[in-house]
Scaffold this motif. Structure first.
Motif, PDB file in Angstrom:
ATOM      1  N   VAL A  48      -2.353 -55.721  61.075  1.00 42.81           N
ATOM      2  CA  VAL A  48      -3.077 -55.798  62.246  1.00 42.81           C
ATOM      3  C   VAL A  48      -2.690 -54.265  63.052  1.00 42.81           C
ATOM      4  CG1 VAL A  48      -2.655 -58.065  62.534  1.00 42.81           C
ATOM      5  CG2 VAL A  48      -0.865 -56.897  63.465  1.00 42.81           C
ATOM      6  N   SER A  49      -1.508 -53.588  62.677  1.00 45.06           N
ATOM      7  CA  SER A  49      -1.400 -52.289  63.106  1.00 45.06           C
ATOM      8  C   SER A  49      -2.332 -51.173  62.882  1.00 45.06           C
ATOM      9  CB  SER A  49       0.122 -51.758  62.643  1.00 45.06           C
ATOM     10  OG  SER A  49       0.951 -52.402  63.054  1.00 45.06           O
ATOM     11  N   ALA A  50      -2.717 -51.366  61.474  1.00 43.75           N
ATOM     12  CA  ALA A  50      -3.834 -50.437  60.766  1.00 43.75           C
ATOM     13  C   ALA A  50      -5.158 -50.739  61.240  1.00 43.75           C
ATOM     14  CB  ALA A  50      -3.617 -50.261  59.151  1.00 43.75           C
ATOM     15  N   LEU A  51      -5.434 -52.026  61.595  1.00 46.73           N
ATOM     16  CA  LEU A  51      -6.606 -52.286  62.190  1.00 46.73           C
ATOM     17  C   LEU A  51      -6.912 -52.162  63.476  1.00 46.73           C
ATOM     18  CD1 LEU A  51      -7.263 -55.872  60.546  1.00 46.73           C
ATOM     19  CD2 LEU A  51      -8.220 -53.608  59.771  1.00 46.73           C
ATOM     20  N   GLY A  52      -6.018 -51.311  64.147  1.00 48.17           N
ATOM     21  CA  GLY A  52      -6.118 -50.693  65.526  1.00 48.17           C
ATOM     22  C   GLY A  52      -5.716 -51.379  66.827  1.00 48.17           C
ATOM     23  N   PRO A 111     -16.790 -51.549  89.783  1.00 48.69           N
ATOM     24  CA  PRO A 111     -16.367 -51.037  91.073  1.00 48.69           C
ATOM     25  C   PRO A 111     -15.133 -52.248  91.739  1.00 48.69           C
ATOM     26  CG  PRO A 111     -18.585 -51.390  91.437  1.00 48.69           C
ATOM     27  CD  PRO A 111     -18.358 -51.593  90.016  1.00 48.69           C
ATOM     28  N   TRP A 112     -15.483 -53.333  91.608  1.00 50.75           N
ATOM     29  CA  TRP A 112     -14.622 -54.320  92.178  1.00 50.75           C
ATOM     30  C   TRP A 112     -13.390 -54.763  91.517  1.00 50.75           C
ATOM     31  CZ3 TRP A 112     -13.806 -58.352  88.781  1.00 50.75           C
ATOM     32  CH2 TRP A 112     -14.885 -58.485  87.816  1.00 50.75           C
ATOM     33  N   HIS A 113     -13.216 -53.995  90.147  1.00 55.27           N
ATOM     34  CA  HIS A 113     -12.023 -54.159  89.445  1.00 55.27           C
ATOM     35  C   HIS A 113     -10.874 -53.162  89.463  1.00 55.27           C
ATOM     36  CE1 HIS A 113      -9.543 -54.900  85.936  1.00 55.27           C
ATOM     37  NE2 HIS A 113     -10.114 -56.154  85.847  1.00 55.27           N
ATOM     38  N   GLU A 114      -9.635 -53.463  89.658  1.00 55.48           N
ATOM     39  CA  GLU A 114      -8.677 -52.434  89.656  1.00 55.48           C
ATOM     40  C   GLU A 114      -8.333 -52.158  88.390  1.00 55.48           C
ATOM     41  OE1 GLU A 114      -5.311 -53.459  92.355  1.00 55.48           O
ATOM     42  OE2 GLU A 114      -6.603 -54.733  93.848  1.00 55.48           O
ATOM     43  N   ALA A 115      -8.248 -50.654  88.355  1.00 54.50           N
ATOM     44  CA  ALA A 115      -7.681 -50.196  87.138  1.00 54.50           C
ATOM     45  C   ALA A 115      -6.344 -50.785  86.700  1.00 54.50           C
ATOM     46  CB  ALA A 115      -7.683 -48.735  87.396  1.00 54.50           C
ATOM     47  N   GLU A 116      -6.080 -50.863  85.452  1.00 50.23           N
ATOM     48  CA  GLU A 116      -4.665 -51.545  85.098  1.00 50.23           C
ATOM     49  C   GLU A 116      -3.937 -50.144  84.827  1.00 50.23           C
ATOM     50  OE1 GLU A 116      -4.793 -54.393  82.059  1.00 50.23           O
ATOM     51  OE2 GLU A 116      -6.589 -55.523  83.210  1.00 50.23           O
ATOM     52  N   LEU A 117      -2.586 -50.071  84.889  1.00 51.69           N
ATOM     53  CA  LEU A 117      -1.618 -49.172  84.327  1.00 51.69           C
ATOM     54  C   LEU A 117      -1.390 -49.383  82.984  1.00 51.69           C
ATOM     55  CD1 LEU A 117       0.798 -49.082  87.365  1.00 51.69           C
ATOM     56  CD2 LEU A 117      -1.129 -47.480  87.195  1.00 51.69           C
ATOM     57  N   ASP A 118      -1.496 -48.353  82.268  1.00 53.73           N
ATOM     58  CA  ASP A 118      -1.145 -48.509  80.880  1.00 53.73           C
ATOM     59  C   ASP A 118       0.517 -48.608  80.726  1.00 53.73           C
ATOM     60  OD1 ASP A 118      -3.686 -47.728  80.139  1.00 53.73           O
ATOM     61  OD2 ASP A 118      -3.273 -45.708  79.929  1.00 53.73           O
ATOM     62  N   PRO A 119       0.697 -49.406  79.960  1.00 54.61           N
ATOM     63  CA  PRO A 119       2.367 -49.675  79.734  1.00 54.61           C
ATOM     64  C   PRO A 119       2.977 -48.481  79.032  1.00 54.61           C
ATOM     65  CG  PRO A 119       1.051 -50.921  78.297  1.00 54.61           C
ATOM     66  CD  PRO A 119       0.069 -50.120  79.039  1.00 54.61           C
ATOM     67  N   GLN A 120       4.312 -48.393  79.332  1.00 56.17           N
ATOM     68  CA  GLN A 120       5.146 -47.252  78.566  1.00 56.17           C
ATOM     69  C   GLN A 120       4.882 -47.448  76.936  1.00 56.17           C
ATOM     70  OE1 GLN A 120       6.538 -44.774  79.879  1.00 56.17           O
ATOM     71  NE2 GLN A 120       5.713 -45.318  81.721  1.00 56.17           N
ATOM     72  N   PRO A 121       4.598 -46.353  76.438  1.00 53.70           N
ATOM     73  CA  PRO A 121       4.659 -46.463  74.791  1.00 53.70           C
ATOM     74  C   PRO A 121       5.961 -46.922  74.056  1.00 53.70           C
ATOM     75  CG  PRO A 121       4.480 -44.258  75.523  1.00 53.70           C
ATOM     76  CD  PRO A 121       4.678 -45.069  76.774  1.00 53.70           C
ATOM     77  N   LEU A 130       2.915 -41.262  62.599  1.00 51.79           N
ATOM     78  CA  LEU A 130       2.131 -42.625  62.779  1.00 51.79           C
ATOM     79  C   LEU A 130       1.037 -42.430  63.750  1.00 51.79           C
ATOM     80  CD1 LEU A 130       5.321 -45.152  62.683  1.00 51.79           C
ATOM     81  CD2 LEU A 130       3.437 -44.659  61.123  1.00 51.79           C
ATOM     82  N   ARG A 131       1.455 -41.616  64.920  1.00 46.23           N
ATOM     83  CA  ARG A 131       0.201 -41.300  65.958  1.00 46.23           C
ATOM     84  C   ARG A 131      -0.867 -40.819  65.277  1.00 46.23           C
ATOM     85  NH1 ARG A 131       4.247 -39.389  69.411  1.00 46.23           N
ATOM     86  NH2 ARG A 131       3.274 -37.327  69.098  1.00 46.23           N
ATOM     87  N   ARG A 135      -4.387 -42.620  65.123  1.00 51.28           N
ATOM     88  CA  ARG A 135      -5.766 -41.842  65.475  1.00 51.28           C
ATOM     89  C   ARG A 135      -6.638 -41.780  64.671  1.00 51.28           C
ATOM     90  NH1 ARG A 135      -4.572 -36.134  67.792  1.00 51.28           N
ATOM     91  NH2 ARG A 135      -6.669 -35.492  67.716  1.00 51.28           N
ATOM     92  N   LEU A 136      -6.749 -41.411  63.257  1.00 51.17           N
ATOM     93  CA  LEU A 136      -7.457 -40.990  62.353  1.00 51.17           C
ATOM     94  C   LEU A 136      -8.113 -42.644  61.849  1.00 51.17           C
ATOM     95  CD1 LEU A 136      -5.765 -38.623  60.006  1.00 51.17           C
ATOM     96  CD2 LEU A 136      -7.593 -38.257  61.419  1.00 51.17           C
ATOM     97  N   LEU A 137      -7.299 -43.602  61.772  1.00 44.51           N
ATOM     98  CA  LEU A 137      -7.883 -44.742  61.531  1.00 44.51           C
ATOM     99  C   LEU A 137      -8.779 -45.395  62.705  1.00 44.51           C
ATOM    100  CD1 LEU A 137      -4.862 -46.630  60.077  1.00 44.51           C
ATOM    101  CD2 LEU A 137      -6.805 -45.828  58.685  1.00 44.51           C
ATOM    102  N   GLY A 138      -8.403 -44.921  63.886  1.00 46.66           N
ATOM    103  CA  GLY A 138      -9.329 -45.530  64.909  1.00 46.66           C
ATOM    104  C   GLY A 138     -10.472 -44.753  65.057  1.00 46.66           C
ATOM    105  N   LYS A 139     -10.737 -43.740  64.164  1.00 39.90           N
ATOM    106  CA  LYS A 139     -11.954 -43.031  64.296  1.00 39.90           C
ATOM    107  C   LYS A 139     -13.013 -43.769  63.184  1.00 39.90           C
ATOM    108  CE  LYS A 139     -10.397 -38.665  65.468  1.00 39.90           C
ATOM    109  NZ  LYS A 139     -10.775 -38.448  66.945  1.00 39.90           N
ATOM    110  N   LEU A 140     -12.573 -44.603  62.542  1.00 45.68           N
ATOM    111  CA  LEU A 140     -13.298 -45.485  61.586  1.00 45.68           C
ATOM    112  C   LEU A 140     -13.876 -46.709  62.161  1.00 45.68           C
ATOM    113  CD1 LEU A 140     -11.052 -45.192  58.422  1.00 45.68           C
ATOM    114  CD2 LEU A 140     -12.962 -43.845  58.860  1.00 45.68           C
TER     115      LEU A 140
END
Length: 192
Positions: A48-52, A111-121, A130-131, A135-140
């Motif tokens: 599941v990690s490798a699948l993004g 426009p009516w939806h508030e942006a969510e804050l990204d959680p801490q990595p 790993l990053r 990143r590379l796998l995410g391009k596929l």
């Protein structure tokens, strides 16, 4: 593959062992479930990690896969290897999470939806290798990424991957070839 001992009797291989564990689980043996979970929890997490699936969702995603496996194990017919069946469940779940993330992303643009804050990595995810891999796998595309991960990282054979993905083996080979080429191109772009 079964091995024979000197006396000529068969020793169960991983597939036979999985089938025996499934049968024991069906008969109420909770230890059998624990063994199956321990055998497949790390491969499912890596998958599941490798699948993004984002780092903050990976543990929950893997647990959700095993909830589905637990609920469905009594209906497992054994037509495919247990690992194939589990990878299919994980692939469907990762795909579902991806669709849900894309929908949340789309809704956040309204426009009516508030942006969510990204959680801490997660600090464990800070390793640059790993990053970069993520990143590379995410391009596929999801299908190419799934084939590449199952073949290169999880070590599944082409026929088993074809069963997991519900496509012919030639399609698996084609996606694998394209995924490798795209990964090399993406890595070259990042390096320059």
């Amino acid at each position: 593959m079964s091995q024979q001992n000197p006396a000529g009797s068969q020793q169960p291989g991983p597939v036979a062992d999985d089938r025996a564990l499934v049968e024991r689980f069906r008969n109420g043996d909770t230890h059998a479930w624990r063994v199956l979970y321990e055998r497949y929890s790390q491969p499912v997490f890596r998958f599941v990690s490798a699948l993004g699936v984002p780092p903050e969702e990976r543990e929950d995603a893997a647990q959700d896969v095993f909830v589905a496996v637990f609920r469905g194990l009594s209906q497992f017919r054994g037509e495919a290897q247990l690992s194939t069946w589990i990878y299919r469940i994980a692939a469907r779940h990762a795909s579902h999470l991806g669709r849900r993330r894309r929908m949340r992303s789309f809704l956040s643009l309204l426009p009516w939806h508030e942006a969510e804050l990204d959680p801490q990595p997660d600090p464990a995810e800070r390793a640059s290798e790993l990053r970069l891999l993520d990143r590379l796998l995410g391009k596929l595309s999801p299908k190419k990424r799934m084939v590449l991960v199952l073949f290169e990282i999880e070590g599944l054979g082409v026929n088993e991957i074809a069963n997991v993905m519900g496509c012919p083996p030639n399609t698996v080979w084609s996606r694998l070839r394209h995924a490798r080429a795209e990964l090399v191109k993406a890595a070259r772009r990042i390096a320059t």
